[in-house]
Design a protein around this motif. Structure first.
Motif, PDB file in Angstrom:
ATOM      1  N   VAL A   1       0.892  -1.105  -0.066  1.00  0.00           N
ATOM      2  CA  VAL A   1      -0.103   0.018  -0.016  1.00  0.00           C
ATOM      3  C   VAL A   1       0.959   1.285  -0.078  1.00  0.00           C
ATOM      4  O   VAL A   1       0.701   2.040  -0.686  1.00  0.00           O
ATOM      5  N   ILE A   2       1.816   1.404   0.865  1.00  0.00           N
ATOM      6  CA  ILE A   2       2.936   2.426   1.052  1.00  0.00           C
ATOM      7  C   ILE A   2       3.437   2.628  -0.200  1.00  0.00           C
ATOM      8  O   ILE A   2       3.881   3.812  -0.819  1.00  0.00           O
ATOM      9  N   GLY A   3       4.182   1.456  -0.698  1.00  0.00           N
ATOM     10  CA  GLY A   3       4.914   1.773  -1.776  1.00  0.00           C
ATOM     11  C   GLY A   3       4.428   2.016  -3.090  1.00  0.00           C
ATOM     12  O   GLY A   3       4.480   3.000  -3.999  1.00  0.00           O
ATOM     13  N   THR A   4       2.978   1.505  -3.449  1.00  0.00           N
ATOM     14  CA  THR A   4       2.165   2.130  -4.391  1.00  0.00           C
ATOM     15  C   THR A   4       1.679   3.482  -4.413  1.00  0.00           C
ATOM     16  O   THR A   4       1.883   4.342  -5.435  1.00  0.00           O
TER      17      THR A   4
ATOM     18  N   GLY B   1      -3.461   8.299  -2.992  1.00  0.00           N
ATOM     19  CA  GLY B   1      -2.879   6.979  -3.626  1.00  0.00           C
ATOM     20  C   GLY B   1      -3.171   5.892  -2.840  1.00  0.00           C
ATOM     21  O   GLY B   1      -2.961   4.788  -3.176  1.00  0.00           O
ATOM     22  N   ILE B   2      -3.395   6.126  -1.375  1.00  0.00           N
ATOM     23  CA  ILE B   2      -3.392   4.913  -0.488  1.00  0.00           C
ATOM     24  C   ILE B   2      -4.925   4.296  -0.951  1.00  0.00           C
ATOM     25  O   ILE B   2      -5.141   3.086  -1.007  1.00  0.00           O
ATOM     26  N   ILE B   3      -5.843   5.238  -0.981  1.00  0.00           N
ATOM     27  CA  ILE B   3      -7.127   4.852  -1.409  1.00  0.00           C
ATOM     28  C   ILE B   3      -7.188   4.287  -2.718  1.00  0.00           C
ATOM     29  O   ILE B   3      -7.810   2.926  -2.976  1.00  0.00           O
ATOM     30  N   VAL B   4      -6.567   4.780  -3.778  1.00  0.00           N
ATOM     31  CA  VAL B   4      -6.571   4.365  -5.139  1.00  0.00           C
ATOM     32  C   VAL B   4      -5.864   2.594  -5.160  1.00  0.00           C
ATOM     33  O   VAL B   4      -6.240   2.007  -5.774  1.00  0.00           O
ATOM     34  N   SER B   5      -5.080   2.525  -4.099  1.00  0.00           N
ATOM     35  CA  SER B   5      -4.310   1.189  -3.940  1.00  0.00           C
ATOM     36  C   SER B   5      -5.081   0.200  -3.426  1.00  0.00           C
ATOM     37  O   SER B   5      -5.014  -1.098  -3.877  1.00  0.00           O
TER      38      SER B   5
END
Length: 425
Positions: free
Chosen positions: A115-118, A133-137
């Motif tokens: 999650v963090i990396g993406t 970005g976290i939600i998109v992941s």
């Protein structure tokens, strides 16, 4: 666990190359876990802080991974059971339930890193805020899971393509960074600092946890059974040889990626005096001015996004295998994915709200330390089962293999005991 149409037929009378191609795939699904975003944080910290000194840890971790994955695939082919199923069938119920709960925590820690990396990769490439970005992941893997429904070969092909992209990006990064050969080669000799420097040992333990992924032992023992080979004694021996070749080639590529990240950090940051670069975003920002090549930062971000996408698929498969194997419960992959990712999103969002973006780096490294602490609970059952003739029959481990793997287990347990003691004190 896998639909019949996803089984891959191995031609009986074909040549060695065709058979090897038929077996190629499971090793790459497993290798993905050895180059996930969690590896990036620990390798960046090791390279920027200690130069090339921890290359020996990366190499030893990769050799350990090759040994353990060989045992996992041999277990799956010889018994027709994966590691989670054997734990449920052969161990006392209380112990089996405890291992299952620990495995679920392991999957969440693994998913947290992805999650963090993406999210970081999306932020670097498209300037998305990290919470967005976290939600998109949370939704990025569902399209890939739909691809899996078309057949495991499609998923394996996509994974291999993404691995090739990651390797290509870091091959160019090595060209740009021009590391010094002599200190690089000396880095493969274990450093005395591993004994005397607690901080170096802490990062080394994180590298071990990031490189040798416990969920991969469950995953490999299951996905290797997708190959429809001759079930005779001779056929199983050949299947183990071919699957081991597939795994070793794939893990060699993973070793190159891990070593390249650490070498890049050492060549770009350690030698230029930037010896506190442990944050992926900070590394991305500094690469272009330090290397003097505009593409340096871009390639870094592209490889990170490919790594996150790859790892998130295999973590989902591993989570499904663990759930079905330990508790014999079938859950739709999308539902399993949603639950696990939500459990990973909560701590990531909490860290951003309380500590800001800078806190994600510590959370990423912490997730790898948690994975390292989980290793014994997967490795010890694997070693016990593969050394037991009742389960393995003629494929039981030879004594030297059991002793060698046992030494690996002792080292892992010792490192984890030291890590827990250091954390408490």
């Amino acid at each position: 666990m896998f639909a019949p149409h996803q089984r891959v037929t191995v031609p009986k009378n074909a040549g060695l190359l065709k058979k090897l191609l038929a077996f190629s795939g499971p090793g790459y699904l497993v290798a993905v876990g050895y180059m996930d975003p969690g590896n990036w944080a620990t390798d960046l910290a090791g390279g920027s802080t200690f130069g090339y000194a921890l290359l020996s840890v990366v190499a030893l971790s990769s050799l350990t991974a090759m040994l353990l994955q060989h045992l996992a695939l041999k277990l799956g082919i010889a018994t027709g059971r994966n590691l989670a199923q054997l734990c449920r069938e052969a161990l006392p119920r209380a112990l089996s339930v405890a291992l299952w709960l620990l495995s679920e925590a392991m999957i969440i820690a693994c998913d947290l890193a992805e999650v963090i990396g993406t999210a970081i990769a999306l932020s670097l490439l498209f300037h998305l805020p990290l919470p967005v970005g976290i939600i998109v992941s949370a939704a990025d893997t569902f399209a890939l899971l739909l691809l899996h429904q078309k057949g495991v070969r499609y998923l394996e092909a996509l994974v291999i393509m993404l691995i090739v992209a990651i390797v290509g990006c870091f091959a160019l990064e090595m060209l740009f960074s021009q590391p010094s050969l002599s200190p690089l080669l000396r880095g493969f000799i274990p450093s005395p600092g591993l004994v005397h420097n607690p901080h170096m040992l802490l990062i080394a333990t994180g590298i071990l946890g990031a490189t040798v992924m416990p969920h991969n032992l469950y995953l490999h023992s299951a996905v290797v059974q997708n190959r429809m080979h001759d079930g005779s004694l001779k056929g199983k021996k050949e299947a183990i040889r071919l699957a081991t070749a597939d795994s070793t080639i794939a893990l060699t590529l993973a070793f190159f990626v891990n070593a390249a990240i650490l070498i890049l950090a050492a060549a770009a940051f350690y030698t230029s005096g930037h010896r506190t670069v442990t944050d992926i975003a900070q590394a991305h920002q500094l690469l272009t001015p330090i290397l003097g090549v505009g593409a340096g930062s871009l390639l870094f971000a592209i490889a990170l996004l490919a790594s996150g996408q790859n790892s998130t698929v295999t973590a989902t498969l591993a989570g499904q295998i663990i759930l079905e194997g330990f508790v014999h419960m079938r859950v739709q992959p999308w539902l399993r994915r949603l639950i696990t990712r939500c459990l990973a999103i909560i701590p990531a969002c909490a860290v951003i709200l309380t500590m800001g973006n800078a806190g994600l780096s510590g959370l990423l490294i912490g997730s790898q330390v948690v994975l390292s602490m989980q290793l014994p609970f997967a490795v010890i059952p694997l070693l016990l089962f593969t050394a037991n003739k009742k389960h393995m029959g003629p494929f039981v481990n030879r004594r030297w293999l059991t002793v060698g793997a046992g030494c690996v287990v002792v080292v892992i347990v010792t490192l984890n005991a030291w890590l827990i003691t250091t954390t408490i004190t």
